[in-house]
Design an enzyme around this catalytic site. Structure first.
Site, PDB file in Angstrom:
ATOM      1  N   ARG A   1       0.822  -1.225   0.000  1.00 28.75           N
ATOM      2  CA  ARG A   1       0.000   0.000   0.000  1.00 28.75           C
ATOM      3  C   ARG A   1       0.848   1.263   0.000  1.00 28.75           C
ATOM      4  O   ARG A   1       0.622   2.191  -0.778  1.00 28.75           O
ATOM      5  CB  ARG A   1      -0.926  -0.003   1.219  1.00 28.75           C
ATOM      6  CG  ARG A   1      -1.986  -1.090   1.234  1.00 28.75           C
ATOM      7  CD  ARG A   1      -2.852  -0.955   2.479  1.00 28.75           C
ATOM      8  NE  ARG A   1      -3.847  -2.009   2.567  1.00 28.75           N
ATOM      9  CZ  ARG A   1      -3.651  -3.175   3.180  1.00 28.75           C
ATOM     10  NH1 ARG A   1      -2.481  -3.411   3.762  1.00 28.75           N
ATOM     11  NH2 ARG A   1      -4.598  -4.078   3.225  1.00 28.75           N
ATOM     12  N   ILE A   2       1.813   1.328   0.915  1.00 35.42           N
ATOM     13  CA  ILE A   2       2.613   2.550   1.046  1.00 35.42           C
ATOM     14  C   ILE A   2       3.537   2.716  -0.158  1.00 35.42           C
ATOM     15  O   ILE A   2       3.678   3.825  -0.697  1.00 35.42           O
ATOM     16  CB  ILE A   2       3.386   2.557   2.371  1.00 35.42           C
ATOM     17  CG1 ILE A   2       2.414   2.588   3.550  1.00 35.42           C
ATOM     18  CG2 ILE A   2       4.338   3.753   2.445  1.00 35.42           C
ATOM     19  CD1 ILE A   2       3.052   2.365   4.900  1.00 35.42           C
TER      20      ILE A   2
ATOM     21  N   GLU B   1      14.574   2.600  18.990  1.00 29.52           N
ATOM     22  CA  GLU B   1      13.695   3.767  19.064  1.00 29.52           C
ATOM     23  C   GLU B   1      13.245   4.012  20.497  1.00 29.52           C
ATOM     24  O   GLU B   1      13.044   3.062  21.259  1.00 29.52           O
ATOM     25  CB  GLU B   1      12.491   3.571  18.146  1.00 29.52           C
ATOM     26  CG  GLU B   1      12.872   3.544  16.669  1.00 29.52           C
ATOM     27  CD  GLU B   1      11.670   3.574  15.735  1.00 29.52           C
ATOM     28  OE1 GLU B   1      10.518   3.623  16.213  1.00 29.52           O
ATOM     29  OE2 GLU B   1      11.885   3.564  14.514  1.00 29.52           O
TER      30      GLU B   1
ATOM     31  N   GLY C   1       5.729   8.924  10.625  1.00 33.36           N
ATOM     32  CA  GLY C   1       4.981   8.604   9.417  1.00 33.36           C
ATOM     33  C   GLY C   1       3.480   8.531   9.596  1.00 33.36           C
ATOM     34  O   GLY C   1       2.719   8.991   8.741  1.00 33.36           O
TER      35      GLY C   1
ATOM     36  N   ASP D   1      12.928   7.594   8.761  1.00 28.74           N
ATOM     37  CA  ASP D   1      11.894   7.886   9.755  1.00 28.74           C
ATOM     38  C   ASP D   1      11.887   6.822  10.851  1.00 28.74           C
ATOM     39  O   ASP D   1      11.149   6.951  11.827  1.00 28.74           O
ATOM     40  CB  ASP D   1      10.520   7.937   9.076  1.00 28.74           C
ATOM     41  CG  ASP D   1       9.396   8.323  10.033  1.00 28.74           C
ATOM     42  OD1 ASP D   1       9.554   9.322  10.759  1.00 28.74           O
ATOM     43  OD2 ASP D   1       8.364   7.615  10.057  1.00 28.74           O
TER      44      ASP D   1
ATOM     45  N   HIS E   1      10.122   8.725  13.588  1.00 25.00           N
ATOM     46  CA  HIS E   1       8.988   7.814  13.376  1.00 25.00           C
ATOM     47  C   HIS E   1       7.659   8.561  13.426  1.00 25.00           C
ATOM     48  O   HIS E   1       6.773   8.244  14.216  1.00 25.00           O
ATOM     49  CB  HIS E   1       9.003   6.678  14.408  1.00 25.00           C
ATOM     50  CG  HIS E   1       8.304   5.440  13.910  1.00 25.00           C
ATOM     51  ND1 HIS E   1       8.661   4.179  14.313  1.00 25.00           N
ATOM     52  CD2 HIS E   1       7.267   5.264  13.041  1.00 25.00           C
ATOM     53  CE1 HIS E   1       7.869   3.280  13.730  1.00 25.00           C
ATOM     54  NE2 HIS E   1       7.026   3.921  12.948  1.00 25.00           N
TER      55      HIS E   1
ATOM     56  N   ARG F   1      10.543  -0.149   8.825  1.00 22.37           N
ATOM     57  CA  ARG F   1      10.988  -0.470  10.177  1.00 22.37           C
ATOM     58  C   ARG F   1      12.503  -0.370  10.207  1.00 22.37           C
ATOM     59  O   ARG F   1      13.190  -0.790   9.262  1.00 22.37           O
ATOM     60  CB  ARG F   1      10.545  -1.874  10.605  1.00 22.37           C
ATOM     61  CG  ARG F   1       9.080  -1.992  10.975  1.00 22.37           C
ATOM     62  CD  ARG F   1       8.775  -1.262  12.272  1.00 22.37           C
ATOM     63  NE  ARG F   1       7.390  -1.436  12.701  1.00 22.37           N
ATOM     64  CZ  ARG F   1       6.387  -0.620  12.398  1.00 22.37           C
ATOM     65  NH1 ARG F   1       6.626   0.428  11.619  1.00 22.37           N
ATOM     66  NH2 ARG F   1       5.175  -0.844  12.844  1.00 22.37           N
TER      67      ARG F   1
END
Length: 344
Positions: A163-164, A273, A294, A268, A292, A244
């Site tokens: 999708r992305i 993290e 997005g 991102d 992160h 990721r």
């Protein structure tokens, strides 16, 4: 509330307030929703989720896998796109259905990817660094930065075409950028309909000016982009990652950027993290980065709440969640497919 009502545990932390705000689908069927502290160990997971039939489990440092010790648990909803914080194999073996919310931030994440692509191609971090060191006239910083890119003369390689990735393809083609992709699960005719040419993995890295990573994180994709693939990139190319962090070998990426093996990166997501001021990658002058972000807009975070409460309500009513991560599971509680009613 009856003693036999469907009970749902919602872990605190990332966006749990939005689930509480949009809990109406659960309230409408008499399901209980309790906010519980996110577990950090097996013992805490068993203690906090015991007695619950449903768990809405967000990202954390603990990977949920103690399903055999939670015999009442029917389903887990991950209020995220990625589900690497849930052991899908263990859930499937135990008969626990797992769903996620894969569409809540498709367009928003693609927007973030485009921001990083434009910044990396146009060498924005390098230009700002030159400005900060006193080279503020165009003539000064232009001559100090090699190969400031142009989207209209570039080829972008998508690693993954879900999708992305598809949303990114639509955006960059508006700039006149050629799109190729390594996507072994996509048919050529399907890619052609998107204006994308399918190529091999090595070709994707060798031919492109921009490599944009759009893979799910699984054990098979850990460090998928490694030193070997980075070495195949053009020295003028940029790597983009909004999927990721651990999909890219971060140490190898830092090395490639420092040595000049590649020109730039836009990230991102990180292996660890949240990133800290000491994270090597964010301290390089040829990296544009975001922490992160997005999926973080006022629209998308409400979609998380709405989707999570709705999909858990489906499970509570005996339906499969719309987006099932482990459709091969034999669920502990019989589930049926939601569909259009029969007409008489």
């Amino acid at each position: 509330m009856s003693d036999d009502s469907f009970r749902v545990a919602l872990t605190d932390g990332l966006r749990h307030e939005r689930v509480v705000e949009h809990r109406q689908p659960l309230d409408a069927i008499g399901a209980a929703l309790d906010v519980v502290p996110a577990p950090t160990s097996d013992d805490e997971a068993v203690e906090r989720f015991s007695g619950y039939q449903g768990v809405i489990y967000s990202h954390g440092h603990y990977r949920l896998h103690t399903f055999d010790e939670l015999p009442e648990l029917v389903g887990v909803i991950a209020p995220t796109v990625g589900v690497d914080h849930v052991d899908i194999e263990a859930a499937t073996a135990a008969g626990v259905v797992v769903g996620n919310i894969p569409t809540f931030a498709t367009e928003q994440t693609a927007d973030t990817a485009l921001y990083l692509i434009l910044g990396a191609v146009r060498r924005i971090p390098r230009i700002l660094t030159e400005w900060e060191t006193g080279h503020r006239n165009i003539a000064e910083w232009e001559r100090r930065i090699d190969h400031i890119g142009d989207m209209r003369a570039s080829t972008l390689a998508l690693i993954g075409l879900g999708r992305i990735g598809r949303a990114v393809a639509v955006r960059v083609q508006a700039f006149g950028t050629r799109c190729i992709a390594y996507a072994p699960t996509v048919s050529p005719w399907e890619a052609q309909g998107l204006g994308v040419e399918l190529v091999g993995l090595h070709e994707a890295f060798e031919q492109s000016d921009i490599v944009s990573v759009h893979l799910p994180y699984t054990p098979r994709t850990h460090h998928f982009v490694d030193a070997g693939l980075l070495a195949r990139m053009k020295p003028t190319a940029a790597l983009i990652n909004v999927s990721r962090g651990p999909i890219v070998d971060e140490a190898a990426l830092v090395s490639a950027l420092e040595s000049g093996a590649i020109a730039a990166a836009g990230v991102d997501v990180f292996e660890s993290e949240p990133p800290t001021p000491d994270t090597p990658l964010i301290n390089l002058p040829n990296v544009i980065w975001t922490p992160h972000i997005g999926g973080s807009t006022s629209v998308s975070v409400h979609r998380v709440g709405q989707g999570s409460a709705e999909q858990m309500a489906w499970i509570a009513q005996g339906y499969w969640p719309r987006d099932t991560v482990n459709p091969e599971v034999e669920p502990r509680k019989p589930l049926r497919r939601r569909g259009y009613p029969e007409r008489s």
